[in-house]
Design an enzyme around this catalytic site. Structure first.
Site, PDB file in Angstrom:
ATOM      1  N   HIS A 137      -1.945   7.315  -5.062  1.00 33.59           N
ATOM      2  CA  HIS A 137      -2.210   6.144  -4.218  1.00 33.59           C
ATOM      3  C   HIS A 137      -2.080   4.895  -5.084  1.00 33.59           C
ATOM      4  CE1 HIS A 137      -5.432   3.093  -3.368  1.00 33.59           C
ATOM      5  NE2 HIS A 137      -4.764   3.021  -2.241  1.00 33.59           N
ATOM      6  N   HIS A 166       2.204  12.200  -0.648  1.00 33.45           N
ATOM      7  CA  HIS A 166       1.782  13.603  -0.584  1.00 33.45           C
ATOM      8  C   HIS A 166       3.024  14.456  -0.848  1.00 33.45           C
ATOM      9  CE1 HIS A 166      -2.140  12.484   0.973  1.00 33.45           C
ATOM     10  NE2 HIS A 166      -1.542  11.698   1.860  1.00 33.45           N
ATOM     11  N   THR A 182      -1.841  -3.173  -4.134  1.00 31.68           N
ATOM     12  CA  THR A 182      -2.230  -4.464  -4.693  1.00 31.68           C
ATOM     13  C   THR A 182      -2.164  -5.477  -3.557  1.00 31.68           C
ATOM     14  OG1 THR A 182       0.038  -4.984  -5.415  1.00 31.68           O
ATOM     15  CG2 THR A 182      -1.441  -3.975  -7.035  1.00 31.68           C
ATOM     16  N   HIS A 226     -20.629  12.530   0.154  1.00 29.59           N
ATOM     17  CA  HIS A 226     -21.070  13.722   0.870  1.00 29.59           C
ATOM     18  C   HIS A 226     -20.524  15.016   0.253  1.00 29.59           C
ATOM     19  CE1 HIS A 226     -17.229  12.809   2.997  1.00 29.59           C
ATOM     20  NE2 HIS A 226     -17.135  14.118   3.105  1.00 29.59           N
ATOM     21  N   SER A 254       0.849  -1.184   0.000  1.00 33.43           N
ATOM     22  CA  SER A 254       0.000   0.000   0.000  1.00 33.43           C
ATOM     23  C   SER A 254       0.887   1.236   0.000  1.00 33.43           C
ATOM     24  CB  SER A 254      -0.913   0.003   1.226  1.00 33.43           C
ATOM     25  OG  SER A 254      -1.731   1.161   1.246  1.00 33.43           O
TER      26      SER A 254
END
Length: 298
Positions: free
Chosen positions: A134, A124, A137, A198, A120
């Site tokens: 990002h 930034h 796998t 949202h 992972s």
């Protein structure tokens, strides 16, 4: 039906692959730090990864696997980047069992043993013109099922159409050998998955994503997973090299920090990997490595 002994060698192959990909990416990112000798932040000291072993402890206190958390902070190019790799195993808790049963995983409540391995990555960047990114796998196994998942997506705070086009074209080139229908499918899946309901907007400019990949041909699905990983560096490094030398100002930084707020909201509220990592007792610092070092809300 899967067989524990039959999958032992496959588990090793998958775990070794994720570790090798991790090593390649870490070396490439440290190379970017060393080579950044002109443009913003080039007078700062080059960053290097701090590597920390991680561990998962089962509910009975026994060892349940772990991995490596590799984080670089405050470099010339990267403000914060983490590249984590792990292999964990044990017995899923009741909540995780119910979640997977709802997804259609067979036999998970009668035999909740599991094994999972993966990589992972979240980056930034210092320069607001360089997009955040990002990638992950993974392989998941239970006594009654197995599957692969993952992908990568681009998250610029200042968008450049040519960067988006390059990122997607590189991924498509790596996926096309597995069938011409695959890239459109995984692109559409990423567009749906990396959406923030949202906010009624996407987290970034998309990429590719898959989960629960099991065609019945383990070798073919593993080869696809490997090519998703292989696509990452050629898709991303040219964008970093091009944008890291661009001038940036306080207004660019403000745009970057506000956009990072979107990233944090998504990862804390919706991301399946974050929920799974915390629910299964993995190292919380490793699970939350994806969060940006600074963010802003307006």
């Amino acid at each position: 039906m899967t067989d524990t002994d039959a999958f032992a060698e496959r588990k090793i192959r998958a775990s070794d692959w994720f570790r090798a990909l991790r090593d390649e990416i870490v070396a490439a990112f440290e190379g970017l730090e060393q080579s950044h000798d002109t443009g913003p932040f080039s007078d700062d000291a080059p960053g290097a990864f701090e590597v920390t072993p991680t561990s998962r402890t089962a509910e009975d206190g026994s060892d349940a696997g772990g991995g490596l958390m590799s984080v670089m902070r405050g470099g010339r190019v990267f403000e914060k980047v983490g590249v984590n790799v792990s292999t964990v195993y044990g017995t899923l808790g009741e909540a995780a069992q119910k979640s997977m049963a709802a997804r259609g995983v067979p036999g998970i409540e009668s035999d909740p043993r599991f094994w999972a391995s993966g990589i992972s990555l979240v980056a930034h960047m210092r320069n607001p013109h360089v997009p955040a990114v990002h990638m992950n796998t993974r392989m998941f196994w239970t006594p009654n099922a197995w599957w692969f998942g993952g992908g990568s997506d681009l998250n610029p705070c200042i968008e450049y159409d040519e960067d988006t086009a390059h990122f997607h074209a590189t991924q498509k080139a790596h996926l096309d050998p597995h069938g011409p229908a695959l890239y459109p499918e995984l692109k559409a899946w990423a567009d749906e998955y990396f959406y923030i309901p949202h906010r009624k907007r996407a987290r970034g400019v998309g990429g590719i994503f898959m989960d629960d990949r099991n065609t019945g041909d383990w070798d073919a699905d593993f080869a696809l997973t490997q090519d998703i990983g292989r696509a990452f560096l050629p898709a991303y490094l040219p964008l970093v090299e091009k944008r890291r030398v661009m001038p940036c100002d306080a207004a660019d930084r403000e745009t970057q920090l506000v956009h990072r707020g979107l990233y944090a909201e998504y990862n804390l509220v919706y991301d399946r990997g974050t929920k799974f990592g915390l629910a299964t007792g993995h190292d919380a610092n490793a699970v939350l490595m994806s969060l940006p070092p600074l963010a802003k809300w307006i």
